[in-house]
Design a protein around this motif. Structure first.
Motif, PDB file in Angstrom:
ATOM      1  N   SER A 187      49.881  38.451  32.847  1.00 58.09           N
ATOM      2  CA  SER A 187      48.611  39.168  32.770  1.00 58.09           C
ATOM      3  C   SER A 187      48.214  39.350  31.310  1.00 58.09           C
ATOM      4  O   SER A 187      49.063  39.425  30.429  1.00 58.09           O
ATOM      5  CB  SER A 187      48.739  40.544  33.441  1.00 58.09           C
ATOM      6  N   TYR A 188      46.899  39.398  31.084  1.00 58.48           N
ATOM      7  CA  TYR A 188      46.376  39.649  29.743  1.00 58.48           C
ATOM      8  C   TYR A 188      45.535  40.927  29.736  1.00 58.48           C
ATOM      9  O   TYR A 188      44.651  41.094  28.903  1.00 58.48           O
ATOM     10  CB  TYR A 188      45.547  38.445  29.266  1.00 58.48           C
ATOM     11  N   ARG A 189      45.840  41.826  30.653  1.00 57.91           N
ATOM     12  CA  ARG A 189      45.041  43.044  30.799  1.00 57.91           C
ATOM     13  C   ARG A 189      45.109  43.913  29.554  1.00 57.91           C
ATOM     14  O   ARG A 189      44.090  44.454  29.098  1.00 57.91           O
ATOM     15  CB  ARG A 189      45.511  43.831  32.016  1.00 57.91           C
ATOM     16  N   SER A 190      46.300  44.066  28.984  1.00 56.54           N
ATOM     17  CA  SER A 190      46.424  44.939  27.813  1.00 56.54           C
ATOM     18  C   SER A 190      45.661  44.374  26.620  1.00 56.54           C
ATOM     19  O   SER A 190      45.032  45.122  25.853  1.00 56.54           O
ATOM     20  CB  SER A 190      47.897  45.150  27.455  1.00 56.54           C
TER      21      SER A 190
ATOM     22  N   ALA B   4      40.943  30.819  30.917  1.00 57.59           N
ATOM     23  CA  ALA B   4      40.279  31.209  32.157  1.00 57.59           C
ATOM     24  C   ALA B   4      40.806  32.553  32.655  1.00 57.59           C
ATOM     25  O   ALA B   4      40.035  33.411  33.112  1.00 57.59           O
ATOM     26  CB  ALA B   4      40.472  30.128  33.217  1.00 57.59           C
ATOM     27  N   THR B   5      42.115  32.759  32.543  1.00 55.92           N
ATOM     28  CA  THR B   5      42.709  34.034  32.974  1.00 55.92           C
ATOM     29  C   THR B   5      42.223  35.188  32.113  1.00 55.92           C
ATOM     30  O   THR B   5      41.861  36.258  32.615  1.00 55.92           O
ATOM     31  CB  THR B   5      44.247  33.958  32.911  1.00 55.92           C
ATOM     32  N   VAL B   6      42.192  34.986  30.791  1.00 52.86           N
ATOM     33  CA  VAL B   6      41.717  36.027  29.879  1.00 52.86           C
ATOM     34  C   VAL B   6      40.265  36.374  30.171  1.00 52.86           C
ATOM     35  O   VAL B   6      39.890  37.560  30.245  1.00 52.86           O
ATOM     36  CB  VAL B   6      41.869  35.572  28.416  1.00 52.86           C
ATOM     37  N   LEU B   7      39.429  35.348  30.337  1.00 51.75           N
ATOM     38  CA  LEU B   7      38.009  35.603  30.537  1.00 51.75           C
ATOM     39  C   LEU B   7      37.734  36.305  31.869  1.00 51.75           C
ATOM     40  O   LEU B   7      36.851  37.165  31.958  1.00 51.75           O
ATOM     41  CB  LEU B   7      37.217  34.304  30.442  1.00 51.75           C
ATOM     42  N   ARG B   8      38.492  35.971  32.899  1.00 50.01           N
ATOM     43  CA  ARG B   8      38.328  36.668  34.186  1.00 50.01           C
ATOM     44  C   ARG B   8      38.643  38.158  34.016  1.00 50.01           C
ATOM     45  O   ARG B   8      37.960  39.019  34.578  1.00 50.01           O
ATOM     46  CB  ARG B   8      39.238  36.046  35.240  1.00 50.01           C
ATOM     47  N   GLU B   9      39.700  38.460  33.245  1.00 50.70           N
ATOM     48  CA  GLU B   9      40.040  39.858  32.981  1.00 50.70           C
ATOM     49  C   GLU B   9      38.894  40.554  32.238  1.00 50.70           C
ATOM     50  O   GLU B   9      38.535  41.694  32.540  1.00 50.70           O
ATOM     51  CB  GLU B   9      41.323  39.943  32.144  1.00 50.70           C
ATOM     52  N   TRP B  10      38.336  39.854  31.260  1.00 48.24           N
ATOM     53  CA  TRP B  10      37.225  40.406  30.471  1.00 48.24           C
ATOM     54  C   TRP B  10      36.025  40.704  31.377  1.00 48.24           C
ATOM     55  O   TRP B  10      35.432  41.787  31.303  1.00 48.24           O
ATOM     56  CB  TRP B  10      36.842  39.410  29.384  1.00 48.24           C
TER      57      TRP B  10
END
Length: 422
Positions: A211-214, A237-243
């Motif tokens: 996860s890249y939530r933090s 893609a994972t980072v941007l979805r979190e954003w």
């Protein structure tokens, strides 16, 4: 057994010469990401490499010998790339290696494999400014070259786009913690701040996190108007979805690594249409460019779809023409002849393609100098092995990547000077 499955015979098989050709080979190594985060670009770059090899062989080979390549998959991982390069050097005895794409992989190969063994390394897509500094410190031995411009240019171009075109004053940066991400993020920070903008947060991330939530939560601090995301497509893609899910600003700045249809498709057009300002090193208009584009279309049934295809073609051409000029079998000889076939102002201009390579061989055989005009640009390598090139500004429209305009290297140099940057 580590290498089992890494050699892609379809990509590496050189087209045989006609019956009258000499029964000798000249082999160069290739380490590109056929799997992993940058696989989409690497797979297309290998096609461009194969096209260049085919064109040389159709033109009569190199110094009367068949040009061949041995291709290994870097998997976009430094350790795998180094192992592959060492095998190419220690077992296959190649004098030159094309690769890698990721700056982190290329740096590991350069410092652990090619430079210590006096083997030339040319990258078509590693853009970190760290390579320039390493060369200035005398730590590359002159064996490092790249056919793409440094991110010293892209960082300035992106800052210009953000401040002057997108009218942004506050930008948050999330960047991959490797030579590519660090170099580009810091250059953007320097230039955007010099423009008068504010970087609200500079947040590094490491790949393959669950996860890249933090990281995203930290990047959201300071009320940024936009996100500059320096990432590879998969993690990006994972980072941007979190954003997006956390309500981040819907203006995005994307660099070359995210100029990828796969990434755009993974996020979805409804989130990106009209919200993206991107930069990517481009190709200058040269006589070689349409020749290579037409050859690629004919051979593979489609046009270029990824960045750095023309750069990959030119990497092969730089090595092969140096071999021809110096009758080379060693990395040192290739190193010492690359600039002689690309930089000589008195050299007869020669283009890419079968006819161009035939002309080059004839001139060199007659003892006359040449100047290869690349498909990606003029290819005038400086003392650090760098070339200058334009930056293309791109956007996302209708779910597709659309090129909007081009910034010349001269205009970027003028902006750099105006901002007081080196």
């Amino acid at each position: 057994m580590r290498y089992l499955g890494l050699v892609f015979s379809l990509a590496v098989a050189a087209v045989p010469l006609s019956a009258h050709a000499a029964s000798c080979d000249k082999t160069i190594g290739v380490v590109l990401p056929l799997t992993g985060s940058l696989s989409a670009t690497g797979q297309e770059n290998v096609k461009a490499v194969q096209l260049a090899v085919d064109d040389f062989n159709a033109a009569g080979g190199v110094d009367g010998c068949t040009l061949k390549t041995i291709v290994y998959d870097s998997q976009t991982q430094p350790a795998v790339g180094v192992d592959a390069a060492k095998k190419l050097i220690d077992i296959n005895h190649v004098p030159a290696v094309i690769g890698a794409y990721s700056s982190g992989v290329s740096m590991a190969i350069l410092t652990s494999a090619t430079e210590p063994n006096k083997v030339v390394q040319i990258s078509a897509g590693s853009t970190s400014p760290a390579f320039t500094q390493l060369a200035k410190q005398g730590k590359t031995g002159g064996y490092w070259f790249r056919t793409c411009p440094s991110d010293a240019l892209q960082g300035v171009a992106m800052a210009h786009v953000a401040f002057d075109k997108a009218k942004l004053k506050r930008v948050s940066v999330i960047y991959l913690n490797n030579p590519y991400g660090v170099g580009l993020a810091k250059r953007f920070e320097q230039a955007f701040t010099a423009y008068g903008g504010k970087i609200t947060e500079m947040v590094p991330y490491n790949p393959k996190q669950p996860s890249y939530r933090s990281e995203v939560n930290k990047a959201l601090q300071g009320n940024p108007q936009a996100l500059f995301l320096v990432a590879y497509p998969n993690e990006g893609a994972t980072v941007l979805r979190e954003w997006i899910s956390n309500g981040g600003a819907q203006t995005y700045l994307f660099p070359d690594a995210l100029n990828a249809p796969q990434f755009i498709g993974d996020i979805g057009a409804r989130y990106l249409n009209g919200h993206v300002w991107g930069t990517v090193p481009g190709s200058m208009s040269t006589k070689s460019q349409p020749i290579v584009a037409a050859g690629f279309q004919k051979k593979f049934g489609h046009a270029f779809t990824q960045p750095y295809d023309t750069n990959a073609y030119d990497a092969v051409a730089s090595i092969a023409l140096a071999m021809e000029a110096g009758k080379c079998d060693t990395g040192t000889c290739i190193r010492d002849h690359i600039r002689k076939v690309t930089n000589d102002p008195n050299g007869t201009p020669v283009t890419a393609g079968v006819a161009g390579f035939k002309k080059a061989a004839e001139l060199l055989k007659a003892g006359k100098p040449i100047r290869y005009i690349g498909a990606s640009g003029d290819l005038k390598y400086d003392a650090q092995g760098d070339v200058q090139g334009p930056e293309v500004i791109w956007a996302v429209e209708g779910g597709k990547i659309v090129n909007k305009e081009t910034m010349s290297p001269q205009s970027i140099a003028a902006i750099t000077k105006q901002l007081g940057l080196k």
